[in-house]
Write a protein that holds these residues in place. Structure first.
Motif, PDB file in Angstrom:
ATOM      1  N   THR A  55      33.781  42.574  47.150  1.00  0.00           N
ATOM      2  CA  THR A  55      34.049  43.347  48.364  1.00  0.00           C
ATOM      3  C   THR A  55      34.539  42.451  49.489  1.00  0.00           C
ATOM      4  N   ASP A  56      33.900  41.290  49.672  1.00  0.00           N
ATOM      5  CA  ASP A  56      34.328  40.368  50.724  1.00  0.00           C
ATOM      6  C   ASP A  56      35.727  39.821  50.449  1.00  0.00           C
ATOM      7  N   ILE A  57      36.017  39.542  49.174  1.00  0.00           N
ATOM      8  CA  ILE A  57      37.356  39.048  48.828  1.00  0.00           C
ATOM      9  C   ILE A  57      38.408  40.129  49.083  1.00  0.00           C
ATOM     10  N   GLU A  58      38.070  41.368  48.749  1.00  0.00           N
ATOM     11  CA  GLU A  58      39.011  42.460  48.989  1.00  0.00           C
ATOM     12  C   GLU A  58      39.275  42.627  50.484  1.00  0.00           C
ATOM     13  N   GLN A  59      38.234  42.540  51.303  1.00  0.00           N
ATOM     14  CA  GLN A  59      38.412  42.651  52.747  1.00  0.00           C
ATOM     15  C   GLN A  59      39.242  41.484  53.278  1.00  0.00           C
ATOM     16  N   ARG A  75      46.940  40.755  54.464  1.00  0.00           N
ATOM     17  CA  ARG A  75      48.034  41.646  54.048  1.00  0.00           C
ATOM     18  C   ARG A  75      48.381  41.502  52.575  1.00  0.00           C
ATOM     19  N   LEU A  76      47.357  41.248  51.761  1.00  0.00           N
ATOM     20  CA  LEU A  76      47.501  41.237  50.309  1.00  0.00           C
ATOM     21  C   LEU A  76      46.779  42.435  49.728  1.00  0.00           C
ATOM     22  N   LYS A  77      47.212  42.878  48.562  1.00  0.00           N
ATOM     23  CA  LYS A  77      46.599  44.044  47.932  1.00  0.00           C
ATOM     24  C   LYS A  77      45.934  43.644  46.623  1.00  0.00           C
ATOM     25  N   LEU A  78      44.649  43.947  46.520  1.00  0.00           N
ATOM     26  CA  LEU A  78      43.888  43.708  45.292  1.00  0.00           C
ATOM     27  C   LEU A  78      43.809  45.013  44.516  1.00  0.00           C
ATOM     28  N   ASN A  79      44.337  45.013  43.305  1.00  0.00           N
ATOM     29  CA  ASN A  79      44.323  46.225  42.467  1.00  0.00           C
ATOM     30  C   ASN A  79      42.960  46.366  41.802  1.00  0.00           C
ATOM     31  N   THR A  80      42.083  47.147  42.428  1.00  0.00           N
ATOM     32  CA  THR A  80      40.732  47.304  41.891  1.00  0.00           C
ATOM     33  C   THR A  80      40.749  47.970  40.528  1.00  0.00           C
ATOM     34  N   ASP A  81      41.627  48.958  40.360  1.00  0.00           N
ATOM     35  CA  ASP A  81      41.645  49.695  39.095  1.00  0.00           C
ATOM     36  C   ASP A  81      42.171  48.856  37.936  1.00  0.00           C
ATOM     37  N   LYS A  82      42.865  47.745  38.223  1.00  0.00           N
ATOM     38  CA  LYS A  82      43.367  46.875  37.164  1.00  0.00           C
ATOM     39  C   LYS A  82      42.476  45.662  36.933  1.00  0.00           C
ATOM     40  N   THR A  83      41.373  45.568  37.672  1.00  0.00           N
ATOM     41  CA  THR A  83      40.434  44.465  37.472  1.00  0.00           C
ATOM     42  C   THR A  83      39.736  44.619  36.122  1.00  0.00           C
ATOM     43  N   GLU A  84      39.705  43.542  35.350  1.00  0.00           N
ATOM     44  CA  GLU A  84      39.050  43.549  34.043  1.00  0.00           C
ATOM     45  C   GLU A  84      37.729  42.796  34.126  1.00  0.00           C
TER      46      GLU A  84
END
Length: 641
Positions: A388-392, A398-407
């Motif tokens: 969560t902290d990395i995503e924030q 201004r980078l996008k983390l694809n949560t649904d593609k995280t394995e």
């Protein structure tokens, strides 16, 4: 009457004999032409293959043409997509990510040093010459002349090139003519729908001169960053002595260490969307200045490098309109990847603050932590908090983390994994189910890290290549065939083979069967012929020895301080320990071999395998005066003996 019949028969016989002779002459002529054609064809492909021996890309294209299977994903005439469509998609993708992160908190900057870099050191004529000759001779449509012509007349052109580079440094400015890029869209994976724009990845092709200037800048930045140890220790991309193999070996060794202690490991592979293309220039320049002490004329030159860039998408022999880029660093450049590494270095600090292991290779981020099976729920909470902290942080930058593609995958022994009760992990709005296997930098990790799926995949790929090469074996010489076999077969067997140390006999036998088939292809042996003498004649080590060779080579490079620090830290000389400095092992130059609790997993990590193999080598081979190349040459001879 009989006289006429006899004469007629005699004439017919002579005529038939003449026709037969003519046919035989024609057949012999055709055979000579066929032999000449085959010889010319063979000579052409042999010369072409040998000339491309050091360039895997050109070698691959040559093989495709030789096998009549030339199909480039970036040149698909059957695709309904146009260059304009792809150009618009790439621009809109970045705009959508910018819009989705517009409400995030402002970026923060962690100070990493009190040192500063304000001026580039000047470049000499000899340095520019060395950089040009050591650079890949690739050309770009934006180049005024092809690279091979520039290198042919380098003595005449070198003073002008040196003056351009020196002027760029002194004026802290990169000319606008060197900021353009031709973007070639390529399919992310084979088999994807070529009519879907999202299946393409943009690859930038820049001018040769711009890459020369970038290499000069990278050498100066790297000197500064390495001198003050500013690069993240767990980032393995674009660094000398680091590779995908050392990165995977580090993570796998940590996992085997957890297994040895009776723990399971939760591994997460993060996925970023258009990471290089969404880098914010203001944030990047502020981070370089505030976090890394880069200022003065250096930051001015870097600002000139990232701002005002353009790109033109080329697809199916057509070009889209040129677009101006407000964000991002070119992925196909020399300097861009290093800037991206510095841009995202704070992720390592975030993971460390949560007590979570982290390793990165460019934009491929890995998070992992160990726990006992009954601690799995609390370990998941710890992992989610870190994620969560990395995503924030990424949203703020201004980078996008694809949560649904995280394995995500649980790793450990079968006995310990059976006690893990967590079946789903909630990351943001997504519910992720742990996988039974994941692909990590080209290596398939299964739940018990036995690497059986990885070996199966390698064997399948290699046997396919062997079948393809078999159809053209008659056209090429032994040397050319060896080049092809090394490029398409043995290189696959040797990729990350340091992970196979301590693996089961079945793993080694399956890989050995690949090498045996490749050896028979080269020598024309039958399947049931004995292979040992053939391998010896080819000077090929068997798989277990190839594994030892790789581990010992990595150990030697680390001992010579030419390997990654995260592997070097595992190598402790016995003579460096005061309590053991009087032992004979200290005089021999042995390394400390840690004890393992289990036989299967404990001894597979580099921390044990490296010292164990190193200590088994003769003292004469463990000569610190040898270079890595000399050591590898002597090591191979030793392993054959």
């Amino acid at each position: 009457m009989k006289m006429y019949e006899l004469r007629y028969r005699h004439e017919k016989k002579n005529e038939s004999s003449n026709v037969a002779s003519s046919c035989q002459l024609w057949i012999r002529e055709m055979e000579k032409k066929r032999e000449l054609l085959n010889r010319k064809e063979s000579d052409y492909w042999n010369k072409r293959i040998m000339s491309h021996a050091g360039n895997s890309g050109k070698l691959w294209r040559s093989l495709n043409k030789l096998l009549v299977r030339d199909s480039t994903p970036s040149n698909n005439p059957t695709s309904s997509i146009t260059a304009e469509t792809l150009s618009e998609f790439f621009v809109n993708k970045v705009s959508d990510i910018r819009e989705g992160t517009s409400s995030a908190a402002p970026a923060t900057y962690l100070p990493h040093t009190d040192q500063s870099l304000n001026e580039f050191r000047t470049c000499s004529l000899e340095e520019v010459r060395r950089v040009i000759l050591s650079s890949p001779p690739k050309s770009c449509p934006l180049d005024p002349i092809p690279t091979f012509i520039l290198r042919e007349f380098l003595d005449d052109l070198l003073p002008y090139i040196w003056l351009m580079c020196s002027t760029s440094f002194s004026q802290s400015h990169l000319p606008h003519s060197q900021k353009g890029a031709i973007v070639t869209p390529v399919l992310k994976k084979t088999g994807l729908d070529p009519d879907d724009s999202k299946n393409y990845r943009p690859i930038s092709n820049l001018t040769f001169l711009s890459k020369i200037i970038e290499r000069l800048v990278v050498s100066r930045l790297s000197e500064y960053l390495n001198e003050f140890n500013l690069l993240p220790s767990v980032q393995s991309a674009y660094r000398s002595g680091h590779s995908t193999e050392t990165a995977v070996l580090k993570v796998a060794s940590d996992i085997w260490g957890g297994m040895d202690r009776g723990k399971v490991t939760l591994l997460g592979l993060l996925d970023l969307s258009a990471a290089f293309d969404t880098v914010d220039h203001d944030i990047l320049l502020n981070r370089l200045n505030l976090s890394y002490g880069i200022g003065g004329n250096v930051i001015k030159w870097l600002e000139s490098f990232v701002r005002g860039r353009t790109q033109t998408v080329a697809f199916n022999d057509k070009q889209a309109q040129t677009t101006y880029l407000e964000y991002g660093v070119p992925q196909g450049s020399v300097l861009g990847p290093l800037l991206f590494v510095l841009y995202t270095a704070d992720i390592c600090d975030i993971a460390k603050s949560h007590g979570v292991g982290n390793h990165a290779y460019a934009d491929d981020q890995q998070l992992y932590l160990h726990c006992f099976p009954h601690e799995a729920p609390s370990a998941v909470n710890q992992f989610v908090a870190c994620f969560t902290d990395i995503e924030q942080w990424m949203r703020s930058n201004r980078l996008k983390l694809n949560t649904d593609k995280t394995e995500i995958i649980w790793l450990g022994t079968s006995h310990k994994l059976s006690k893990v009760t967590v079946t789903h992990i909630h990351l943001g709005d997504c519910e992720i189910k742990p996988s039974s296997s994941v692909r990590n930098l080209g290596v398939i990790f299964d739940r018990e890290l036995k690497l059986v799926p990885q070996v199966n995949s390698v064997s399948k790929s290699c046997f396919y290549q062997i079948r393809q090469l078999k159809s053209i074996r008659r056209l090429v010489t032994v040397d050319a065939a060896k080049t092809l076999v090394h490029a398409f077969v043995s290189s696959r067997v040797d990729y990350c083979n340091s992970l196979y140390y301590g693996a089961t006999d079945g793993v080694h036998k399956k890989l050995q069967s690949v090498l045996n088939a490749a050896a028979r292809l080269l020598t024309g042996q039958r399947r049931n012929d004995h292979i040992s003498s053939t391998l010896r004649d080819l000077h090929w080590l068997r798989v277990p020895k190839r594994v030892e060779y790789k581990v010992a080579s990595l150990t030697s490079c680390c001992m010579l301080h030419q390997g990654p620090q995260y592997l070097t830290d595992h190598l402790i000389p016995v003579n460096s320990l005061q309590a053991r400095s009087h032992l004979r092992s200290a005089n021999r130059g042995d390394l400390v071999t840690p004890r393992s609790l289990t036989a299967k997993a404990g001894g597979r990590g580099f921390g044990i395998a490296g010292p164990k193999i190193w200590n088994s080598l003769p003292p004469s081979l463990r000569n610190y005066d040898l270079s890595c190349a000399s050591f590898r040459s002597n090591l191979k001879t030793h392993l054959f003996e």
